[in-house]
Scaffold this motif. Structure first.
Motif, mmCIF file in Angstrom:
data_model
loop_
_atom_site.group_PDB
_atom_site.id
_atom_site.type_symbol
_atom_site.label_atom_id
_atom_site.label_comp_id
_atom_site.label_asym_id
_atom_site.label_seq_id
_atom_site.Cartn_x
_atom_site.Cartn_y
_atom_site.Cartn_z
ATOM 1 N N GLY A 141 0.782 -1.224 0.000
ATOM 2 C CA GLY A 141 0.000 0.000 0.000
ATOM 3 C C GLY A 141 0.818 1.281 0.000
ATOM 4 N N LEU A 142 2.140 1.189 -0.155
ATOM 5 C CA LEU A 142 2.982 2.385 -0.117
ATOM 6 C C LEU A 142 2.642 3.347 -1.247
ATOM 7 N N SER A 143 2.665 4.631 -0.919
ATOM 8 C CA SER A 143 2.513 5.660 -1.951
ATOM 9 C C SER A 143 3.891 6.168 -2.356
ATOM 10 N N LEU A 144 3.962 6.780 -3.524
ATOM 11 C CA LEU A 144 5.234 7.324 -3.997
ATOM 12 C C LEU A 144 5.738 8.408 -3.066
ATOM 13 N N ASP A 145 4.837 9.220 -2.531
ATOM 14 C CA ASP A 145 5.248 10.279 -1.604
ATOM 15 C C ASP A 145 5.877 9.695 -0.351
ATOM 16 N N GLN A 146 5.335 8.590 0.180
ATOM 17 C CA GLN A 146 5.896 7.966 1.377
ATOM 18 C C GLN A 146 7.320 7.469 1.138
ATOM 19 N N VAL A 147 7.532 6.839 -0.013
ATOM 20 C CA VAL A 147 8.854 6.277 -0.309
ATOM 21 C C VAL A 147 9.878 7.384 -0.511
ATOM 22 N N ASN A 148 9.552 8.383 -1.304
ATOM 23 C CA ASN A 148 10.489 9.483 -1.539
ATOM 24 C C ASN A 148 10.758 10.263 -0.262
ATOM 25 N N ALA A 149 9.725 10.444 0.580
ATOM 26 C CA ALA A 149 9.914 11.164 1.838
ATOM 27 C C ALA A 149 10.836 10.388 2.779
ATOM 28 N N ALA A 150 10.690 9.062 2.843
ATOM 29 C CA ALA A 150 11.543 8.247 3.716
ATOM 30 C C ALA A 150 12.998 8.327 3.290
ATOM 31 N N LEU A 151 13.247 8.278 1.979
ATOM 32 C CA LEU A 151 14.619 8.395 1.489
ATOM 33 C C LEU A 151 15.246 9.702 1.958
ATOM 34 N N ARG A 152 14.529 10.797 1.785
ATOM 35 C CA ARG A 152 15.078 12.115 2.125
ATOM 36 C C ARG A 152 15.160 12.335 3.633
ATOM 37 N N ARG A 153 14.276 11.677 4.383
ATOM 38 C CA ARG A 153 14.267 11.877 5.828
ATOM 39 C C ARG A 153 15.413 11.147 6.523
ATOM 40 N N TYR A 154 15.756 9.972 6.022
ATOM 41 C CA TYR A 154 16.675 9.130 6.793
ATOM 42 C C TYR A 154 18.075 9.012 6.192
ATOM 43 N N LEU A 155 18.229 9.172 4.886
ATOM 44 C CA LEU A 155 19.568 9.107 4.305
ATOM 45 C C LEU A 155 20.089 10.520 4.085
ATOM 46 N N HIS A 156 21.354 10.728 4.468
ATOM 47 C CA HIS A 156 21.955 12.056 4.389
ATOM 48 C C HIS A 156 23.335 11.925 3.758
ATOM 49 N N PRO A 157 23.456 12.179 2.469
ATOM 50 C CA PRO A 157 24.754 12.020 1.793
ATOM 51 C C PRO A 157 25.891 12.784 2.459
ATOM 52 N N ASP A 158 25.584 13.897 3.102
ATOM 53 C CA ASP A 158 26.642 14.644 3.793
ATOM 54 C C ASP A 158 27.179 13.900 5.005
ATOM 55 N N ASP A 159 26.453 12.870 5.449
ATOM 56 C CA ASP A 159 26.886 12.081 6.612
ATOM 57 C C ASP A 159 27.538 10.760 6.212
ATOM 58 N N PHE A 160 27.678 10.494 4.925
ATOM 59 C CA PHE A 160 28.238 9.215 4.478
ATOM 60 C C PHE A 160 29.696 9.091 4.918
ATOM 61 N N VAL A 161 30.031 7.890 5.414
ATOM 62 C CA VAL A 161 31.429 7.523 5.660
ATOM 63 C C VAL A 161 31.826 6.580 4.523
ATOM 64 N N MET A 162 32.865 6.942 3.789
ATOM 65 C CA MET A 162 33.261 6.183 2.602
ATOM 66 C C MET A 162 34.662 5.612 2.800
ATOM 67 N N ALA A 163 34.797 4.319 2.529
ATOM 68 C CA ALA A 163 36.099 3.657 2.632
ATOM 69 C C ALA A 163 36.482 3.090 1.272
ATOM 70 N N TRP A 164 37.651 3.508 0.773
ATOM 71 C CA TRP A 164 38.175 3.042 -0.499
ATOM 72 C C TRP A 164 39.396 2.169 -0.217
ATOM 73 N N ALA A 165 39.439 0.973 -0.793
ATOM 74 C CA ALA A 165 40.568 0.075 -0.553
ATOM 75 C C ALA A 165 40.985 -0.603 -1.847
ATOM 76 N N GLY A 166 42.284 -0.654 -2.099
ATOM 77 C CA GLY A 166 42.808 -1.284 -3.304
ATOM 78 C C GLY A 166 44.094 -0.613 -3.743
ATOM 79 N N ASP A 167 44.523 -0.940 -4.946
ATOM 80 C CA ASP A 167 45.747 -0.353 -5.495
ATOM 81 C C ASP A 167 45.390 0.988 -6.139
ATOM 82 N N LEU A 168 45.016 1.940 -5.299
ATOM 83 C CA LEU A 168 44.514 3.239 -5.747
ATOM 84 C C LEU A 168 45.665 4.228 -5.873
ATOM 85 N N LYS A 169 45.746 4.869 -7.024
ATOM 86 C CA LYS A 169 46.808 5.837 -7.267
ATOM 87 C C LYS A 169 46.327 7.231 -6.865
ATOM 88 N N PRO A 170 47.228 8.085 -6.379
ATOM 89 C CA PRO A 170 46.844 9.453 -5.996
ATOM 90 C C PRO A 170 46.296 10.232 -7.195
#
Length: 924
Positions: free
Chosen positions: A895-924
């Motif tokens: 029974g989910l509406s599109l507004d509910q799904v889009n609102a939940a994404l924006r309410r709970y996920l915050h790209p500015d709070d992402f912790v990102m870990a990169w691992a491998g043979d990464l060059k500068p």
């Protein structure tokens, strides 16, 4: 999409002859009253149905072979289409073509341009795989006639109308390269390829299934299309349908969908290359960064249909099983190795038997090599005992039985027999294992396991070479002529995984000692039953400094009791037709059991003894510690493990000793080295109790007998230490970008994480679950998948998921991407842009409708798996829930509406709070 090229990814596994199948035992009789021989069956018309133990065969006029094995025990169906083409059939300059074609089939047809999206919409668990002799495509899903007919139609369409287009080849090329690079990260996988390349001078079994990089990167689209048109035809394919379905309807659908494909006019190429007998020891050395020392000793063996394959299978267990095999006793128990394994590759042409040794860091490679060869090549002076043979036979037949009793597994397993030339070899090999003699096993060992037939990491010349028998093909009709089919297994009941119906059938109660029970008895194929037993103990204060002690205790419980050795426990598991796993940490234990109706009470009694009276010997502790330290040393050089550890440690507020503290690799190693037998004994006496425990069983069992067995098993399990669940409240951590350099790793990893202030009991749970499903969920139509894998071809695997908390509002959202290091900037750009687009524009109504259908189908499929159902019932007992909550969640998702799904994404996920870990043979 997979290609099979190496031994199992985990050590300590003895793999039966079907390379990836686990096998076991059923009486053998023909389904017909007069028990015709296999020769008589072979004499029937190709369009006339044959029956072997519940599996029916018929052929269409165009040559398509069809195998049907209806079974209503599970409300699921598995469809597997096997093409008899693999890397063995590739010509010069075409290595990797079979595997590349497997990828491109999923790129679609004019009728179905995005196959994976359609699979995901219908809740399919689907994939494909390429191996030496065959390519197969398979899917399991909750039974639905429309979905089944659609999938059969897709297979028929893909067989002759797939695009195999240059544009798709260009984007998928990077994906295949990334898959190749992932394999390059694994020393075991690369060593396997080097070993086979040394073994086979002329035959294509010496070529890696994924192909040579130069061939893959320069493949000609015209040659690839010609390869497709040659091999992807009905007369070169076997369609296998197993599980719940109406046989008459499915046959009509198959005839309608596949019958319209004309019979090919071309003749398939004939392959005749065989390697000559090997004229002396061969050796290969591989040097790579990371991992721990390994040794492989490989020997040429006959084709899978050869009668001697049964003896090779027995030798794999006699020599390579754990803990009873000779290699384990002479290398692992002698502390010359951390672990061992054995693998027999039974193939259409002469294959190989391979034995492997993993050596702990600092171990003596020369001593391990000497012991390995002395054990493998000493059967003439150290004959096999009848006890060794019967133990191996019992283990192998048990595994075969479990494989055959599972409709989802047996359909895919038959692919390996199809690839060898006849699907009935699946049963013939079982019969040969039943009758193989000690004389046969010893003869084959002395013929095959000799220095002149060996490929190892070191070259060892000999003055008087001894040669194994020259390779030759098998007269398959002659071998099959004496085979007599056995009866079909009794079918299980039709089971509906509707939450409300499940709740009506679950019997919930508790025993006097505090153990909570949830029992769901039902008839099942082969009278199988799955059970799960969970014990909780301790609290945050009492468990301080006990993390490695609790973890090691859990791993030692199946390695002996006060009255039973580890081998005796292993033998009892085989006698009880049981698979048992015990996992745990400082605050609890999880025991998973799979057996048959008549054995469950005795298995509960045995597990109860293991929980009450573990031996906890110094020898067992030293052996386990060596294995864990070897694994830890490998993890230190693996991108995914390094990135995961860095994310766990970032912002972790708990002090050293707290079980919530995220330890460094050095701290883990120090803790492992410091644990003593006395600490283990004290921990067991203080904490292990059934006072706070749950038990659930699903399948064919006697409820009264199970309750009685549990009551007796838990009486002595009454440690006095109090139990309080250790809380894990949400702790906000600063956003950051962690870069972890790992030189010489050709596949890199990106892990992204954010804490979410939500639990699975909150009102927004369904909406955020759906938002994540559309953003990065499994399958072929999530935003991250479509952009990073499908459109730009940057990754073999990209996904996001949420680790849901059942109690506190503290769940973890995470995402992962594997990629070639040189594509790091493109990966980050694509990832950030897709997340930003989802936030800015939201998802579409079409995406939501498709996501609702696929997510609900996946949830339904999960409830159709007895093991998963038992686990869910255990969790519900702990949380005080029933399937009514599951029903409400399903209802909310629908029974989910599109507004509910889009609102939940924006309410709970915050790209500015992402912790990102990169691992491998990464060059500068």
């Amino acid at each position: 999409m997979k290609r099979y090229k190496a031994a199992p990814s985990r050590w300590l596994i003895a793999v039966p002859s079907m390379a990836l199948a686990v096998l076991t035992s059923v009486p053998i009789q023909a389904e017909t009253a007069n028990k015709p021989t296999m020769a008589a069956l072979l004499g029937q018309s190709s369009e006339q149905a044959l029956g072997v133990e519940g599996i029916r065969e018929f052929r269409l006029a165009n040559g398509l072979q069809v195998l049907l094995a209806p079974d209503d025990a599970k409300p699921t169906v598995t469809v597997n289409l096997t093409y008899r083409v693999g890397s063995r059939h590739e010509n010069y300059g075409e290595t990797g073509m079979a595997h590349l074609l497997e990828h491109l089939i999923f790129k679609g047809t004019p009728k179905t341009p995005n196959a994976f999206a359609e699979f995901n919409k219908r809740g399919f668990r689907a994939n494909g795989s390429t191996w030496l002799d065959r390519t197969n495509y398979f899917a399991s899903f909750a039974y639905n006639e429309d979905h089944l007919r659609w999938f059969l139609g897709w297979h028929a369409d893909a067989m002759v109308h797939s695009f195999i287009a240059k544009r798709d080849l260009d984007t998928e090329m990077t994906v295949v390269r990334n898959e190749m690079e992932r394999g390059e990260n694994d020393p075991q996988s690369i060593l396997m390829g080097k070993t086979l390349a040394s073994m086979y001078q002329w035959h294509n079994y010496g070529k890696d299934t994924i192909g040579a990089r130069a061939d893959v990167e320069n493949v000609d689209i015209g040659r690839l299309q010609a390869f497709y048109r040659t091999w992807y035809q009905p007369d070169n394919a076997t369609l296998i349908v197993t599980g719940k379905f109406d046989e008459a309807k499915v046959r009509r659908w198959i005839e309608a969908e596949f019958g319209r494909i004309p019979k090919p006019k071309r003749a398939l190429p004939r392959f005749y290359t065989l390697d000559p007998v090997q004229d002396g020891e061969r050796s290969v050395t591989l040097r790579r960064v990371g991992g721990t020392p390994m040794l492989f000793s490989a020997y040429h063996v006959p084709p899978g249909p050869h009668p001697d394959t049964a003896a090779i299978e027995m030798l794999g267990l006699i020599l390579g099983d754990t803990p009873g095999g000779r290699l384990h006793k002479r290398l692992v128990e002698a502390k010359l190795a951390a672990s061992i394994f054995a693998w027999n590759a039974a193939l259409a042409d002469p294959g190989f038997a391979l034995y492997g040794v993993q050596i702990a860091p600092g171990g003596d490679v020369d001593k391990a090599r000497t012991a390995l060869l002395a054990t493998l090549e000493s059967i003439e002076t150290e004959p096999i005992t009848i006890q060794e043979l019967e133990r191996a036979r019992s283990r192998w037949l048990k595994d075969w039985d479990m494989q055959f009793n599972d409709p989802e597994r047996v359909g895919v397993a038959l692919s390996e027999s199809v690839a060898q030339g006849d699907w009935r070899l699946f049963f013939l090999l079982r019969d040969r294992v039943r009758s193989v003699t000690l004389t046969d096993v010893e003869r084959v060992a002395m013929e095959r396991f000799q220095a002149s037939n060996r490929t190892l990491a070191t070259y060892l010349p000999t003055d008087k070479p001894k040669r194994a028998p020259a390779p030759k093909r098998v007269d398959l009709a002659a071998e099959m002529s004496t085979f007599v089919a056995g009866p079909a297994l009794a079918k299980g009941e039709a089971f509906d995984p509707d939450p409300a119906l499940i709740d009506k059938r679950v019997q919930r109660s508790s025993l006097a000692g505090g153990l909570k029970l949830a029992l769901l008895p039902k008839s099942s194929r082969g009278q199988s039953v799955n059970a799960q037993w969970v014990l909780h103990f301790g609290d945050a204060e009492s468990l301080k400094g006990q993390r490695s002690v609790g973890t090691l205790l859990a791993a030692l419980l199946d390695r002996g009791t006060r009255t039973l050795s580890r081998q005796q426990i292993s033998d009892l598991f085989d006698a009880l037709k049981a698979e048992v796993s015990i996992h745990g940490g400082p605050d609890g234990l999880v025991v998973r059991m799979h057996t048959q109706r008549r054995y469950l009470p005795d298995l509960i009694d045995l597990v109860g003894q293991m929980l009450r009276e573990p031996a906890l010997s110094q020898t067992a502790l030293d052996e386990l510690r060596s294995q864990l330290l070897a694994d830890l040393a490998s993890q230190r050089q693996e991108p995914e493990a390094l990135a995961e550890n860095a994310l766990q440690r970032h912002g972790n507020p708990y002090p050293r000793g707290d079980i919530r503290h995220a330890r460094s690799f050095d701290e883990i190693e120090a803790d492992l080295r410091s644990v003593t037998v006395e600490q283990l004994q004290a921990f067991h006496q203080r904490f292990v109790s059934a006072r706070h425990a749950e038990f659930a069983a699903v399948g064919d069992f006697d409820t009264t007998a199970v309750k009685t067995a549990l009551g007796l098993a838990i009486q002595p399990l009454a440690a006095e230490a109090p139990y309080t669940r250790v809380p894990t409240p949400l702790v906000k951590v600063p956003a950051t970008k962690l870069t972890l350099a790992l030189p010489d790793k050709q596949s890199a990893t990106l892990l992204v994480r954010q804490a979410v202030e939500l639990s699975d009991a909150d009102a927004d749970y369904p909406a955020l679950m759906m938002a994540n499903w559309l953003l990065g969920g499994p399958g072929g139509d999530s935003r991250l998948w479509l952009r990073i894998r499908e459109k730009e071809g940057l990754s073999y695997d990209v996904r996001s998921q949420i680790q849901w908390s059942n109690v506190e509002p503290h769940s973890i959202w995470s995402a992962s991407v594997s990629f070639a290091p040189q594509n790091a900037v493109r990966v980050e750009t694509a990832f950030r842009e897709e997340v930003a687009r989802a936030f800015k524009d939201g998802f579409t109504a079409k995406e939501l409708a498709s996501g609702q259908q696929s997510l609900l189908s996946f949830r339904k499929l999960s409830r159709a798996q007895d093991g998963a159902l038992a686990a869910a019932m255990v969790s519900q007992l702990e949380l005080g829930r029933t399937f009514e909550q599951t029903r409400k969640v399903d209802e909310a998702i629908a029974g989910l509406s599109l507004d509910q799904v889009n609102a939940a994404l924006r309410r709970y996920l915050h790209p500015d709070d992402f912790v990102m870990a990169w691992a491998g043979d990464l060059k500068p």
